[in-house]
Structures are given as C-alpha cells and as structure tokens.
Design an enzyme around this catalytic site. Structure first.
Site, PDB file in Angstrom:
ATOM      1  N   ASN A 240      27.074  17.682 -37.670  1.00  0.00           N
ATOM      2  CA  ASN A 240      27.646  17.344 -36.379  1.00  0.00           C
ATOM      3  C   ASN A 240      27.077  15.616 -36.380  1.00  0.00           C
ATOM      4  O   ASN A 240      25.986  15.194 -37.108  1.00  0.00           O
ATOM      5  CB  ASN A 240      27.030  18.019 -35.266  1.00  0.00           C
ATOM      6  CG  ASN A 240      25.707  17.234 -34.680  1.00  0.00           C
ATOM      7  OD1 ASN A 240      25.618  16.433 -34.040  1.00  0.00           O
ATOM      8  ND2 ASN A 240      24.767  17.951 -35.141  1.00  0.00           N
TER       9      ASN A 240
ATOM     10  N   PHE B   8      24.589  11.786 -29.015  1.00  0.00           N
ATOM     11  CA  PHE B   8      24.369  11.867 -27.809  1.00  0.00           C
ATOM     12  C   PHE B   8      25.292  11.852 -26.830  1.00  0.00           C
ATOM     13  O   PHE B   8      25.229  10.928 -25.608  1.00  0.00           O
ATOM     14  CB  PHE B   8      23.232  10.815 -27.428  1.00  0.00           C
ATOM     15  CG  PHE B   8      21.912  11.030 -28.113  1.00  0.00           C
ATOM     16  CD1 PHE B   8      21.510  12.320 -28.614  1.00  0.00           C
ATOM     17  CD2 PHE B   8      20.859  10.179 -28.060  1.00  0.00           C
ATOM     18  CE1 PHE B   8      20.380  12.598 -29.113  1.00  0.00           C
ATOM     19  CE2 PHE B   8      19.672  10.134 -28.695  1.00  0.00           C
ATOM     20  CZ  PHE B   8      19.235  11.697 -29.134  1.00  0.00           C
TER      21      PHE B   8
ATOM     22  N   SER C 100      17.353  12.271 -34.089  1.00  0.00           N
ATOM     23  CA  SER C 100      18.690  12.346 -34.069  1.00  0.00           C
ATOM     24  C   SER C 100      19.344  11.318 -35.357  1.00  0.00           C
ATOM     25  O   SER C 100      19.021  10.165 -35.011  1.00  0.00           O
ATOM     26  CB  SER C 100      19.671  12.162 -32.817  1.00  0.00           C
ATOM     27  OG  SER C 100      20.936  12.442 -33.243  1.00  0.00           O
TER      28      SER C 100
ATOM     29  N   ASN D 137      22.139  10.470 -35.529  1.00  0.00           N
ATOM     30  CA  ASN D 137      23.550  10.031 -35.232  1.00  0.00           C
ATOM     31  C   ASN D 137      23.700   8.759 -34.126  1.00  0.00           C
ATOM     32  O   ASN D 137      24.556   8.515 -33.669  1.00  0.00           O
ATOM     33  CB  ASN D 137      24.413  10.958 -34.571  1.00  0.00           C
ATOM     34  CG  ASN D 137      24.569  12.096 -35.481  1.00  0.00           C
ATOM     35  OD1 ASN D 137      24.879  11.943 -36.746  1.00  0.00           O
ATOM     36  ND2 ASN D 137      24.144  13.408 -35.033  1.00  0.00           N
ATOM     37  N   THR D 138      22.336   8.384 -33.853  1.00  0.00           N
ATOM     38  CA  THR D 138      22.170   7.007 -32.900  1.00  0.00           C
ATOM     39  C   THR D 138      21.568   5.969 -33.802  1.00  0.00           C
ATOM     40  O   THR D 138      20.386   6.133 -34.164  1.00  0.00           O
ATOM     41  CB  THR D 138      21.298   7.464 -31.537  1.00  0.00           C
ATOM     42  OG1 THR D 138      22.190   8.316 -30.824  1.00  0.00           O
ATOM     43  CG2 THR D 138      21.015   6.141 -30.860  1.00  0.00           C
TER      44      THR D 138
ATOM     45  N   LYS E 150      10.195  15.165 -30.707  1.00  0.00           N
ATOM     46  CA  LYS E 150      11.017  16.098 -31.846  1.00  0.00           C
ATOM     47  C   LYS E 150      11.242  15.137 -33.163  1.00  0.00           C
ATOM     48  O   LYS E 150      11.682  13.978 -32.600  1.00  0.00           O
ATOM     49  CB  LYS E 150      12.446  16.390 -31.196  1.00  0.00           C
ATOM     50  CG  LYS E 150      13.356  17.348 -32.318  1.00  0.00           C
ATOM     51  CD  LYS E 150      14.334  17.797 -31.323  1.00  0.00           C
ATOM     52  CE  LYS E 150      15.136  18.750 -32.181  1.00  0.00           C
ATOM     53  NZ  LYS E 150      16.247  19.459 -31.616  1.00  0.00           N
TER      54      LYS E 150
ATOM     55  N   ASN F 121      14.539  18.340 -36.364  1.00  0.00           N
ATOM     56  CA  ASN F 121      16.028  17.975 -35.966  1.00  0.00           C
ATOM     57  C   ASN F 121      17.054  18.248 -37.310  1.00  0.00           C
ATOM     58  O   ASN F 121      16.472  18.833 -38.098  1.00  0.00           O
ATOM     59  CB  ASN F 121      16.099  16.610 -35.555  1.00  0.00           C
ATOM     60  CG  ASN F 121      17.177  16.197 -34.534  1.00  0.00           C
ATOM     61  OD1 ASN F 121      18.328  16.850 -34.814  1.00  0.00           O
ATOM     62  ND2 ASN F 121      17.002  15.691 -33.520  1.00  0.00           N
TER      63      ASN F 121
END
Length: 455
Positions: free
Chosen positions: A186, A190, A272, A274-275, A314, A343
């Site tokens: 994925n 966010f 994450s 993805n940021t 995390k 994560n």
C-alpha cells in the site's frame, strides 16, 4: 438474545435490498461521502451472490440458534463468515476495505460472546487486556467502526493514522494484493478525515460505551474493571503528520490535545514509508526532540486519577543496528511507554520479489514481513533490556506466529493483512491457538512467555 440479533440483521439486510437492490453499495457509505462509490460491472454478480449468501446465513442461523446454546451459535457465526470472504476478493482492494469498515461500523459482523481463555489475560500500563491480540492502525483510519471491531474479540483496536488536517492521501490505485504470498502493498499516504471528524466520532462512541458499561455492570463487578476508559476493550489512537506540514512536532501535539482524552494509549507514527521525510524522524536527535515535545503536551493537560495515556512510537523494520540502538537509547532515556515493531517494509523479501506486483511503490505487509519484523523485535527487546513493553506487528497469521512474537519480546501483538484476507473467523482461531502454544510449553501466562527466546 442471539435470535433477536439474527432477526435484526435479517430485517436490516432486507431493507437495504429493497432500497438499493444490493447491500454492496450501501456498505460503501461513510460519513465522509455523500454518495456510495460505484462498483465495477464485473463485480455485480458477486455482489448479488454476497447478498443471497448473507441473507441465507442469517435465516439459517435464526433457525439453528433455537437448537443450541449462545456460545455454539457464536462460533457458528464466526465460521460462517468464511463463506463471504471470496466475494470480497471480487472487488478492488480499496473498495473491499471500505466495504469491510462500513460493515463493522453498522454491526454487520459477528460479536464474540465467549470469554477469552484465562491464560491470555494480562495487565499492561495499568490496563487489563482480556487477550493480547489487537488490530493495528490502518484498518479503521477514521474511527468509524471501533465498537464493531472490539466486539469481534480483539483485545485492543488501534485507529488511525489521524492527521490534523483532512487529506486525500496518494492517488489511486494505492492498495495492491499479493494473494498467493499473503501480502499487500500500500501507498495510501495517511488518507485521513482529520482530527476534528475523528474526535467527534470518538466522543460519541466514548459516551455510548460508558453508558452501556455502567448500565450493564455493577460497580462491584470485577469485569467492569477490564478494558479501557469507556469499557471493555482497549482503544489506541495512532497520530500522523500532514504531507505538507513543515512542523511535524506541531502536528503530533495537535493530535494529542484533541484526541488523547479518548485514547487508552497514543502512538507517534514516524515510520510510514508513504509520507516524504517521515522516517527521518527516527534519527536519535529528531526522535528525542519530537518525543519530548509530545510528552510535554500530554503531561500539561488535566488528567484524573488514571493519569495521562501511555505514549508509544511506531518504528520501521528497515533500520540498521545503529538506528535501533539510537531509538532504544531515546526510549530508555525519556521513559517511553512502549514501541510498536514494526510498520510496513520498503524491501521485497523472497518470494514477493518474484511477483510482478512487487514493482509497485509502497510498504509491504503480510506474511513475507514476519521474519524481518520479528528479528527487529528480538533485537529491540535486547537493547531495551525488557524494560519497555513492545507490540509485535508484521506478518502474524496464526496463533503460532503470535506466540513467536511474544517469545521474541512482544507483550502484545497486532495484525492487519491476515485479517483482511481471513476475516472475523481468524480472531478466535488465533486466540485459541495462542492459548494452546502457551499451555504446550508450560507457561501459565503471557507475561511468563515474553522474551523467552532472549533469555
């Protein structure tokens, strides 16, 4: 009680059928959408079959419950959900996810009536968990389905990640199944309705759960003491930062000020992939400065006898030994309440690397992440000398997997991808298998098994 539940579900589904000719679109509805997303034409047949199968199961269940006790019927309901799983596979991955969250938010999921095995009960941060198996952040991003998810038997549920300002996240498609490998990639980024919308939902749910708990339990009943602020089941809130924000600490502080009153624990998500730039916050100096500011924001608020919610961080699985040593040092120095490990990964371990879908950008979760995340977990347990509760997350799909995480140093465990594939039936299965593992090796509690492979 079970008969009334079956009847209510039947009436709800029939009403939805009359209104929209299918329960599929109606389940896609959320508080953030004015109209239901369209489902591709190729899935219409599966949608009709899903409707028929679901209604058939409820009718059969209504008849079946009259001949058995409630616990047996409860087990039957969980097992019956396996028949619905193939129909979710006919949908686009994100549409299936939206459908699942909507179903849980409306109570169209089985509710666990059977008590958890006593051996699974444990106390962490002064909270009594009926079992250590939780749902990780990412599933219920906007706190739409807390009651339904806790009702399925999770020991705790973590919502989010929640950003201060609403944001759409990355462009679609952004969720990709690797079904054969039991994995998902994925790059959602966010996507969040923002802290105001989430606070309103959590506030309403908080009041409802407290009212139900107080009306169904006497003050002297020990069972009422199990769980979190609002009743049975522990609620975690995972905080994120906005993509365009230049002050990450301010974003997390804003999340603390708005949402901590509803949380049994808080999570700073700095892992994450993805940021852009988020993982840079895992460095020693950056993490230390961030945690200090967030702790200060939490501690300056007014709290009752229970005190402020525990604060966790995390982390990613893609960290060097030096990175882990830095994080452990910060966690110990600042007396962090816990770490979640881990994560998703940007790596593509075997056999994922052979799947063409692995070329998609984003974080990988599921079975291929298990060994990597468990090794990081074990190393972090050693670096923190077992002084900080760790939550093991990544690749858990069975009770044996959960047990291995616990032996590697996890006090609690979380799953997501396996739940997305296996559905509600996986929850009682994992708990039963975990209890068997503990009893097999002579442990009398979860706490006895924590870090057993590190001693």
């Amino acid at each position: 009680m079970a008969i009334r539940t079956a009847g209510k579900l039947f009436k709800d589904l029939v009403r939805q059928r009359v209104i929209s000719t299918s329960i599929g679109p109606s389940r896609h509805c959320s508080s953030a959408a004015a109209s239901a997303p369209k489902i591709p034409h190729s899935s219409k047949k599966g949608r009709r079959l899903l409707t028929g199968v679901t209604i058939g199961l409820i009718i059969a269940g209504g008849a079946y419950v009259s001949t058995v006790d409630e616990a047996t019927f409860c087990g039957w309901l969980f097992s019956a959900t396996k028949l619905v799983n193939p129909f979710f596979a006919l949908l686009d991955a994100e549409k299936a996810h939206t459908l699942a969250v909507a179903a849980a938010s409306r109570g169209w999921v089985p509710r666990e009536k059977r008590p958890d095995p006593a051996i699974l009960g444990l106390e962490v941060w002064g909270r009594k968990f009926s079992n250590p198996v939780g749902l990780s952040a990412g599933f219920d991003k906007n706190a739409e389905a807390v009651e339904g998810l806790l009702g399925m038997g999770f020991g705790f549920v973590e919502v989010g990640s929640v950003t201060p300002v609403p944001q759409e996240g990355n462009i679609k498609p952004r969720i990709f199944r690797l079904r054969q490998e039991g994995a998902i990639i994925n790059r959602c980024g966010f996507n969040s309705e923002g802290i105001v919308a989430v606070a309103k939902r959590l506030g309403a749910q908080h009041g409802k759960r407290k009212l139900e708990t107080s009306s169904s339990s006497s003050p002297s009943n020990d069972e009422a003491k199990h769980g979190g602020k609002a009743g049975p089941g522990i609620l975690g809130v995972n905080l994120g930062k906005n993509k365009t924000s230049e002050d990450a600490a301010a974003d997390y502080v804003q999340g603390v000020h708005t949402l901590s009153q509803y949380a049994d624990y808080l999570v700073i998500n700095v892992s994450s992939p993805n940021t852009p730039g988020l993982r840079m916050l895992q460095g020693r100096k950056q993490l230390k400065d961030l945690v200090k500011k967030v702790q200060a924001a939490r501690d300056e608020m007014q709290w009752g006898e229970e005190g402020p919610p525990p604060l966790l961080v995390k982390i990613a699985p893609d960290l060097s030994k030096d990175d882990l040593e830095d994080i452990a040092a910060v966690a110990l120095a600042l007396r962090l309440d816990g770490l979640i490990i881990s994560n998703t990964t940007i790596s593509r371990p075997d056999p994922v690397d052979k799947n063409p879908v692995s070329a998609e950008a984003g974080g990988l979760s599921g079975k291929p992440l298990f060994n990597l995340s468990t090794n990081i977990l074990k190393e972090m347990y050693g670096l923190t000398r077992g002084k900080i509760p760790l939550i093991g997350c990544g690749g858990i799909s069975s009770g044996e997997d959960a047990y291995k995480k616990i032996r590697a140093g996890a006090t609690l465990v979380q799953l997501y991808t396996a739940f997305a594939y296996g559905g509600p039936a996986l929850i009682p299965q994992i708990k039963a298998e975990l209890a068997e593992c503990l009893e097999r090796d002579g442990f009398k509690s979860i706490h006895e098994a924590v870090g057993a492979d590190c001693r």
